[in-house]
Scaffold this motif. Structure first.
Motif, PDB file in Angstrom:
ATOM      1  N   VAL A   1       9.265  12.709   0.505  1.00  0.00           N
ATOM      2  CA  VAL A   1       7.790  12.739   0.605  1.00  0.00           C
ATOM      3  C   VAL A   1       7.226  11.354   0.290  1.00  0.00           C
ATOM      4  N   ALA A   2       7.716  10.724  -0.780  1.00  0.00           N
ATOM      5  CA  ALA A   2       7.213   9.392  -1.163  1.00  0.00           C
ATOM      6  C   ALA A   2       7.512   8.368  -0.066  1.00  0.00           C
ATOM      7  N   GLY A   3       8.685   8.466   0.564  1.00  0.00           N
ATOM      8  CA  GLY A   3       9.061   7.531   1.639  1.00  0.00           C
ATOM      9  C   GLY A   3       8.121   7.649   2.831  1.00  0.00           C
ATOM     10  N   LEU A   4       7.799   8.889   3.220  1.00  0.00           N
ATOM     11  CA  LEU A   4       6.881   9.103   4.346  1.00  0.00           C
ATOM     12  C   LEU A   4       5.485   8.570   4.018  1.00  0.00           C
ATOM     13  N   LEU A   5       5.041   8.817   2.786  1.00  0.00           N
ATOM     14  CA  LEU A   5       3.705   8.337   2.393  1.00  0.00           C
ATOM     15  C   LEU A   5       3.652   6.807   2.417  1.00  0.00           C
ATOM     16  N   ARG A   6       4.765   6.139   2.047  1.00  0.00           N
ATOM     17  CA  ARG A   6       4.802   4.662   2.079  1.00  0.00           C
ATOM     18  C   ARG A   6       4.668   4.144   3.520  1.00  0.00           C
ATOM     19  N   GLU A   7       5.378   4.817   4.447  1.00  0.00           N
ATOM     20  CA  GLU A   7       5.279   4.423   5.870  1.00  0.00           C
ATOM     21  C   GLU A   7       3.827   4.554   6.349  1.00  0.00           C
ATOM     22  N   MET A   8       3.184   5.674   5.997  1.00  0.00           N
ATOM     23  CA  MET A   8       1.805   5.919   6.432  1.00  0.00           C
ATOM     24  C   MET A   8       0.848   4.922   5.778  1.00  0.00           C
ATOM     25  N   ASP A   9       1.158   4.558   4.551  1.00  0.00           N
ATOM     26  CA  ASP A   9       0.364   3.565   3.811  1.00  0.00           C
ATOM     27  C   ASP A   9       0.337   2.242   4.593  1.00  0.00           C
ATOM     28  N   ALA A  10       1.507   1.820   5.070  1.00  0.00           N
ATOM     29  CA  ALA A  10       1.596   0.556   5.823  1.00  0.00           C
ATOM     30  C   ALA A  10       0.783   0.650   7.120  1.00  0.00           C
ATOM     31  N   GLN A  11       0.802   1.846   7.756  1.00  0.00           N
ATOM     32  CA  GLN A  11       0.087   2.032   9.030  1.00  0.00           C
ATOM     33  C   GLN A  11      -1.433   1.912   8.848  1.00  0.00           C
ATOM     34  N   VAL A  12      -1.991   2.602   7.830  1.00  0.00           N
ATOM     35  CA  VAL A  12      -3.459   2.567   7.663  1.00  0.00           C
ATOM     36  C   VAL A  12      -3.930   1.203   7.150  1.00  0.00           C
ATOM     37  N   ARG A  13      -3.102   0.558   6.346  1.00  0.00           N
ATOM     38  CA  ARG A  13      -3.457  -0.798   5.893  1.00  0.00           C
ATOM     39  C   ARG A  13      -3.561  -1.747   7.083  1.00  0.00           C
ATOM     40  N   ALA A  14      -2.576  -1.638   7.988  1.00  0.00           N
ATOM     41  CA  ALA A  14      -2.557  -2.519   9.167  1.00  0.00           C
ATOM     42  C   ALA A  14      -3.818  -2.310  10.017  1.00  0.00           C
ATOM     43  N   GLU A  15      -4.288  -1.037  10.093  1.00  0.00           N
ATOM     44  CA  GLU A  15      -5.501  -0.757  10.884  1.00  0.00           C
ATOM     45  C   GLU A  15      -6.718  -1.475  10.309  1.00  0.00           C
ATOM     46  N   LEU A  16      -6.881  -1.395   8.975  1.00  0.00           N
ATOM     47  CA  LEU A  16      -8.047  -2.041   8.354  1.00  0.00           C
ATOM     48  C   LEU A  16      -7.940  -3.561   8.426  1.00  0.00           C
ATOM     49  N   ILE A  17      -6.721  -4.085   8.297  1.00  0.00           N
ATOM     50  CA  ILE A  17      -6.534  -5.548   8.422  1.00  0.00           C
ATOM     51  C   ILE A  17      -6.951  -5.972   9.830  1.00  0.00           C
ATOM     52  N   GLY A  18      -6.610  -5.132  10.824  1.00  0.00           N
ATOM     53  CA  GLY A  18      -7.010  -5.394  12.210  1.00  0.00           C
ATOM     54  C   GLY A  18      -8.518  -5.392  12.386  1.00  0.00           C
ATOM     55  N   ASP A  19      -9.229  -4.655  11.520  1.00  0.00           N
ATOM     56  CA  ASP A  19     -10.703  -4.618  11.575  1.00  0.00           C
ATOM     57  C   ASP A  19     -11.331  -5.756  10.775  1.00  0.00           C
ATOM     58  N   GLY A  20     -10.485  -6.665  10.280  1.00  0.00           N
ATOM     59  CA  GLY A  20     -11.021  -7.837   9.585  1.00  0.00           C
ATOM     60  C   GLY A  20     -11.186  -7.689   8.084  1.00  0.00           C
ATOM     61  N   ILE A  21     -10.576  -6.651   7.485  1.00  0.00           N
ATOM     62  CA  ILE A  21     -10.672  -6.470   6.022  1.00  0.00           C
ATOM     63  C   ILE A  21      -9.510  -7.225   5.369  1.00  0.00           C
ATOM     64  N   PRO A  22      -9.780  -8.105   4.396  1.00  0.00           N
ATOM     65  CA  PRO A  22      -8.681  -8.828   3.729  1.00  0.00           C
ATOM     66  C   PRO A  22      -7.737  -7.856   3.001  1.00  0.00           C
ATOM     67  N   PRO A  23      -6.416  -8.069   3.067  1.00  0.00           N
ATOM     68  CA  PRO A  23      -5.454  -7.139   2.437  1.00  0.00           C
ATOM     69  C   PRO A  23      -5.731  -6.888   0.953  1.00  0.00           C
ATOM     70  N   SER A  24      -6.232  -7.919   0.239  1.00  0.00           N
ATOM     71  CA  SER A  24      -6.461  -7.765  -1.203  1.00  0.00           C
ATOM     72  C   SER A  24      -7.575  -6.761  -1.516  1.00  0.00           C
ATOM     73  N   GLU A  25      -8.429  -6.449  -0.516  1.00  0.00           N
ATOM     74  CA  GLU A  25      -9.569  -5.553  -0.755  1.00  0.00           C
ATOM     75  C   GLU A  25      -9.270  -4.107  -0.371  1.00  0.00           C
ATOM     76  N   ILE A  26      -8.057  -3.835   0.110  1.00  0.00           N
ATOM     77  CA  ILE A  26      -7.762  -2.483   0.626  1.00  0.00           C
ATOM     78  C   ILE A  26      -7.129  -1.611  -0.459  1.00  0.00           C
ATOM     79  N   GLU A  27      -7.672  -0.410  -0.616  1.00  0.00           N
ATOM     80  CA  GLU A  27      -7.092   0.591  -1.531  1.00  0.00           C
ATOM     81  C   GLU A  27      -6.608   1.757  -0.683  1.00  0.00           C
ATOM     82  N   THR A  28      -5.498   2.384  -1.073  1.00  0.00           N
ATOM     83  CA  THR A  28      -5.077   3.574  -0.323  1.00  0.00           C
ATOM     84  C   THR A  28      -4.942   4.764  -1.251  1.00  0.00           C
TER      85      THR A  28
END
Length: 682
Positions: free
Chosen positions: A508-535
């Motif tokens: 379960v933790a492994g799957l959540l980590r994969e999904m974490d990387a996916q949603v972070r990448a989406e917000l980075i694509g929208d111009g949000i700096p990585p340091s400002e992203i919370e999941t």
């Protein structure tokens, strides 16, 4: 930081709130909405608010917007003509639907099934099949797909949905259909079910993807029209739209995924209420957003609004996260009438709307409304907006007299009856989100906003036992404040569908980590700096054998330290609170979700200068109201003149630019440090 602009488009008014992030100053305005093309009303408001603030549209860096365009397209049946591609044998998926019939025992006789958003004649089947593990059982055939798409093209579809069996596990077949659609149906937007909703349950997945496709052309046209108009006035800042779950999405993403906007309108009020509550030091709040036509209510516990996994608009119920907002047809424009059959007073859901509006507005309205009753009783003074807007009290009296005559009672008793009934309707909606979900309303404050919320908040708080009753600063534009103070948000989901004994904490933790990387990448694509992203993460759980699951928020660190046992214990606790019992069955993990959030905006709020505890300096004049069955001596106050710590004894009426607050007998209103009026019984 520069300037940010929050814009909320309602049925009657478009509210705008401009913030200077550096100084914390704000400017607000209301302009009439333009229902034929709401971007016109927005542009009028942008020019007006910029003029008031002395800035140019080019200086606005962020434009944040709550919209009802997608909602109205569904309610009015004005969505696009959708073509649907399904797996062989599943052509009737939309017609079979879920066997839920609203109403009583005879519901199946008297309820005509709503027409599905994708018609049967616009639905085609293709060969090929994935199994329940995402492995290919039968390959797809390009010629077969081409023939199906050519058929849909000939029928003049405006949007395409591809929803194939088990695509949530493996979307390869859907992607091939999309590639061929790009050749055969250029310029037609394509929605793929494994992208829109990668979860099991094929009907919900298909319905949600079809709804997404149906509103895509409408939302796309609206967003592009708005962008073009803003560019003409040289406003090239970032344009973001408010999602149903109270987060923001970029305008480009909203064109691809508009199903997330279906409850965008009401979400603004809840996010605005969160900001006010944080300043006022309140953790648990019930919100009462009263407009001209309807009232939206929501529940906020420990500073977090309740979210649900389904968005309901009219007959449509789609699987998309939204704030848990309930709506009733009770607003300032709700019409009062006495049906011949029962001879009992009824109020709403019919509304006089913006045109012709209540009789008191003098715009040609003839039927008595809630606003007219408030005017007759003295709760709404005749001079509004600093005397620039005069209400026709005599006209309102004549309209309410027709109700009094039918009921054979006095004018004032009839007017108060109208107010009591509309308050009961609001009380009923609030019970649905509190008592019926296991919450005690006495543990919550009640915040009233929207044009008419502060007029009713005291009376409804009395019915609920929810104190203090809060009237926030500029309640009429609180939705625009919500749009201006919310965060970028995106989420993804994945079905797990395993019993607890068949999975492990590590899986379960492994799957959540994969999904974490996916949603972070989406917000980075929208111009949000990585340091400002919370999941954050959610897991849907149920007892094995149940048909419905309960979403549980989860922290990765807690999951890794407490394991799945910690999650199961929390689920048992929540299940008992919701349904009063637990079961001995094994726990089953159904869906996993990851949510990424941009930075929370820490906007400064202005503290009011301290007063001496007396509101005498803000008193405009003596006044009379009809309350508790008799005329009572009251006073009218100007909210702009109130100071921190001022106490207003009831009955009293507090007026401001965009709303009026009523304090009842045996209650007092205390002004807090930020200008909110806290009403409590004495």
């Amino acid at each position: 930081m520069g300037y940010r602009l929050g814009v909320d488009v309602g049925g009657t008014f478009t509210d705008l709130l401009l913030f200077d992030d550096d100084s914390g100053s704000s400017w607000r305005t209301k302009t009439p909405s333009t229902p034929h093309d709401s971007s016109e009303g927005i542009l009028n408001g942008v020019e007006e608010v910029c003029k008031i603030a002395g800035v140019t549209p080019g200086e606005i860096e962020v434009f944040l917007h709550g919209t009802t365009v997608a909602t109205n397209a569904v309610l009015e049946g004005k969505g696009a003509r959708v073509g649907l591609v399904t797996t062989q044998g599943y052509r009737q998926i939309m017609q079979i639907a879920r066997s839920f019939v609203p109403g009583g025992l005879a519901g199946w006789i008297v309820w005509p099934k709503p027409e599905p958003l994708a018609k049967l004649e616009d639905t085609v089947e293709i060969k090929g099949r994935m199994d329940a593990f995402g492995l290919e059982v039968r390959p797809i055939d390009d010629d077969d797909i081409r023939a199906a798409l050519v058929r849909l093209k000939g029928q003049g579809i405006e949007a395409l949905t591809v929803s194939l069996m088990n695509a949530y596990l493996n979307g390869a077949h859907e992607l091939r259909v999309a590639e061929l659609a790009a050749e055969i149906l250029p310029n037609i937007p394509v929605s793929l079910s494994h992208v829109v909703l990668p979860e099991m349950q094929e009907y919900e997945r298909t319905l949600t993807t079809v709804a997404n496709a149906a509103v895509r052309p409408v939302v796309g046209r609206y967003v592009r029209s708005l962008r073009d108009k803003l560019e003409k006035v040289e406003m090239n800042g970032r344009l973001s739209l408010l999602r149903s779950d109270g987060g923001l999405m970029s305008s480009q993403k909203s064109e691809e995924h508009p199903v997330a906007l279906l409850m965008s309108g009401p979400a603004g009020g809840v996010t605005g209420a969160l900001w006010v509550a944080k300043n006022a030091g309140l953790k648990n709040i019930l919100t009462l957003d009263v407009g001209g036509t309807s009232t939206d209510v929501a529940l906020i516990e420990h500073g977090e609004p309740r979210r649900v996994r389904t968005t309901e608009v009219g007959h449509l119920s789609v699987r998309a996260s939204s704030l848990d907002v309930k709506t009733v047809g009770a607003g300032g424009g709700s019409i009062a009438y006495v049906p011949e059959l029962t001879g009992a007073l009824r109020v709403g859901p019919q509304s006089a709307g913006a045109v012709p509006g209540p009789v008191a507005y003098g715009k040609g309205g003839t039927e008595p409304t809630v606003t007219d009753a408030n005017v007759v009783l003295g709760y709404l003074p005749e001079n509004l907006l600093g005397g620039t807007f005069k209400l026709d009290r005599e006209g309102a009296k004549k309209a309410v007299q027709t109700i009094a005559d039918k009921l054979g009672i006095e004018l004032m008793a009839a007017a108060r009856g109208i107010i009591d009934i509309v308050n009961e309707n609001m009380f009923g909606a609030l019970r649905m989100i509190s008592v019926q979900q296991g919450y005690d309303p006495r543990d919550f404050a009640l915040m009233g906003f929207g044009g008419a919320g502060p007029l009713h908040v005291n009376a409804v708080a009395r019915l609920m036992g929810s104190y203090p009753a809060v009237s926030p600063v500029s309640p009429g534009v609180l939705c625009a404040l919500g749009d201006a103070t919310t965060r970028m948000r995106t989420e993804t989901a994945r079905s797990l569908s395993k019993r607890r004994s068949a999975t492990s904490t590590a899986e379960v933790a492994g799957l959540l980590r994969e999904m974490d990387a996916q949603v972070r990448a989406e917000l980075i694509g929208d111009g949000i700096p990585p340091s400002e992203i919370e999941t954050s993460f959610e897991v849907d759980l149920r007892y094995s054998g149940q048909a419905f699951e309960v979403p549980m928020t989860i922290d990765l660190a807690d999951l890794e330290s407490g394991g799945l046992q910690h999650l199961a214990d929390r689920f048992d606790e929540e299940h008992r609170r919701l349904f009063t019992f637990n079961m001995d069955a094994e726990h089953e993990l159904v869906n996993l979700r990851a949510v990424a959030l941009g930075r929370a905006l820490d906007l400064p709020s202005h503290e009011l200068p301290k007063g001496d505890g007396s509101a005498a300096a803000a008193k405009l004049r003596d006044h009379e109201v009809w309350m508790d069955g008799a005329v009572q001596a009251a006073a009218v106050y100007d909210r702009a003149l109130l100071r921190q710590g001022d106490v207003i004894p009831g009955p009293a009426v507090v007026t401001e630019m965009d709303s009026t607050t009523l304090i009842e007998t045996r209650h007092i209103g205390t002004v807090d440090a930020f200008g909110n009026i806290m009403i409590t019984p004495v």
